[in-house]
Design a protein around this motif. Structure first.
Motif, PDB file in Angstrom:
ATOM      1  N   UNK A  19       0.873  -1.170   0.000  1.00 47.19           N
ATOM      2  CA  UNK A  19       0.000   0.000   0.000  1.00 47.19           C
ATOM      3  C   UNK A  19       0.908   1.217   0.000  1.00 47.19           C
ATOM      4  N   UNK A  20       0.606   2.124  -0.893  1.00 46.86           N
ATOM      5  CA  UNK A  20       1.442   3.323  -0.962  1.00 46.86           C
ATOM      6  C   UNK A  20       0.579   4.477  -1.467  1.00 46.86           C
ATOM      7  N   UNK A  21       1.187   5.618  -1.648  1.00 54.51           N
ATOM      8  CA  UNK A  21       0.426   6.753  -2.170  1.00 54.51           C
ATOM      9  C   UNK A  21       1.015   7.147  -3.522  1.00 54.51           C
ATOM     10  N   UNK A  22       0.184   7.778  -4.327  1.00 56.91           N
ATOM     11  CA  UNK A  22       0.649   8.318  -5.603  1.00 56.91           C
ATOM     12  C   UNK A  22       1.096   9.741  -5.312  1.00 56.91           C
ATOM     13  N   UNK A  23       2.373  10.028  -5.523  1.00 56.90           N
ATOM     14  CA  UNK A  23       2.941  11.299  -5.054  1.00 56.90           C
ATOM     15  C   UNK A  23       2.655  12.535  -5.918  1.00 56.90           C
ATOM     16  N   UNK A  24       2.698  12.435  -7.270  1.00 59.56           N
ATOM     17  CA  UNK A  24       2.556  13.677  -8.054  1.00 59.56           C
ATOM     18  C   UNK A  24       1.286  14.480  -7.712  1.00 59.56           C
ATOM     19  N   UNK A  25       1.422  15.804  -7.734  1.00 58.55           N
ATOM     20  CA  UNK A  25       0.307  16.694  -7.381  1.00 58.55           C
ATOM     21  C   UNK A  25      -0.523  17.060  -8.612  1.00 58.55           C
ATOM     22  N   UNK A  26       0.071  16.890  -9.775  1.00 57.12           N
ATOM     23  CA  UNK A  26      -0.615  17.258 -11.012  1.00 57.12           C
ATOM     24  C   UNK A  26      -0.422  16.154 -12.049  1.00 57.12           C
ATOM     25  N   UNK A  27      -1.327  16.146 -13.013  1.00 58.10           N
ATOM     26  CA  UNK A  27      -1.165  15.278 -14.169  1.00 58.10           C
ATOM     27  C   UNK A  27      -0.718  16.186 -15.312  1.00 58.10           C
ATOM     28  N   UNK A  28       0.340  15.823 -15.992  1.00 55.99           N
ATOM     29  CA  UNK A  28       0.805  16.618 -17.131  1.00 55.99           C
ATOM     30  C   UNK A  28       0.406  15.880 -18.402  1.00 55.99           C
ATOM     31  N   UNK A  29      -0.431  16.538 -19.198  1.00 56.78           N
ATOM     32  CA  UNK A  29      -0.870  15.957 -20.461  1.00 56.78           C
ATOM     33  C   UNK A  29      -0.615  16.989 -21.540  1.00 56.78           C
TER      34      UNK A  29
END
Ligand SMILES: [Zn+2]
Ligand SMILES: [Zn+2]
Length: 169
Positions: A19-29
């Protein structure tokens, strides 16, 4: 999170829950940034199916803020991601791995890259704040869902406009 796969690849029948967290604060597309405003935990199960073969399963839910395609108002879009991958030790370092296991570098599984990859695949093509969004007035820029601006948005036929110029000359 970086997870070393050496042990799971070599331990036949082994099951590992993470179990962990997804760190990035934004999605870059396409060089645009979209904030992630809510995130659940990432849970992953890695199962050794045979020597050098690991099945990965997991899920995570995120909420991203994406502007409405018509009026640009930010819309909270939930993304429920289901992850399922087959990791093969003999692919590590091969050109195919760059495509199919881009989230594995050496023996390190990069969970952020794994989720990032899944976000790209599941990114919604079209986001609307509501099905009947009226969009923005092309003349004054008002959000037409909030207010009728009364602008004349009639676009004359460009061929007629040319004729008009000739007669006015
Ligand atoms: Zn809208
Ligand atoms: Zn207007």
């Amino acid at each position: 999170m970086l997870y070393n796969l050496t042990d799971i690849f070599s331990s036949e029948g082994k099951v590992e829950n993470l179990t962990t967290t997804y760190e990035p604060k934004v999605v870059v597309m396409q060089s645009e940034e979209f904030p992630i405003c809510e995130r659940g935990g990432l849970s992953l199960t890695l199962t050794n199916r045979a020597k050098g073969e690991v099945h990965l399963q997991g899920e995570i839910s995120l909420v991203c803020e994406i502007p409405c395609g018509r009026c640009l108002k930010p819309v909270k879009v939930p993304l429920e991601l289901k992850l399922e991958e087959n990791l093969r030790e003999n692919m590590i370092g091969t050109p195919e791995a760059a495509d199919e296991m881009s989230y594995v570098t050496g023996y390190e599984l990069d969970t952020d890259a794994l989720v990032g990859n899944e976000i790209m695949i599941n990114w919604p093509m079209k986001v609307l704040c509501r099905d009947d969004c009226k969009g923005i007035c092309t003349v004054c820029g008002k959000n037409l869902n909030e207010e009728e601006c009364g602008c004349d948005t009639f676009v004359p036929d460009p061929r007629m406009a040319v004729l008009k110029d000739i007669f006015n000359a």
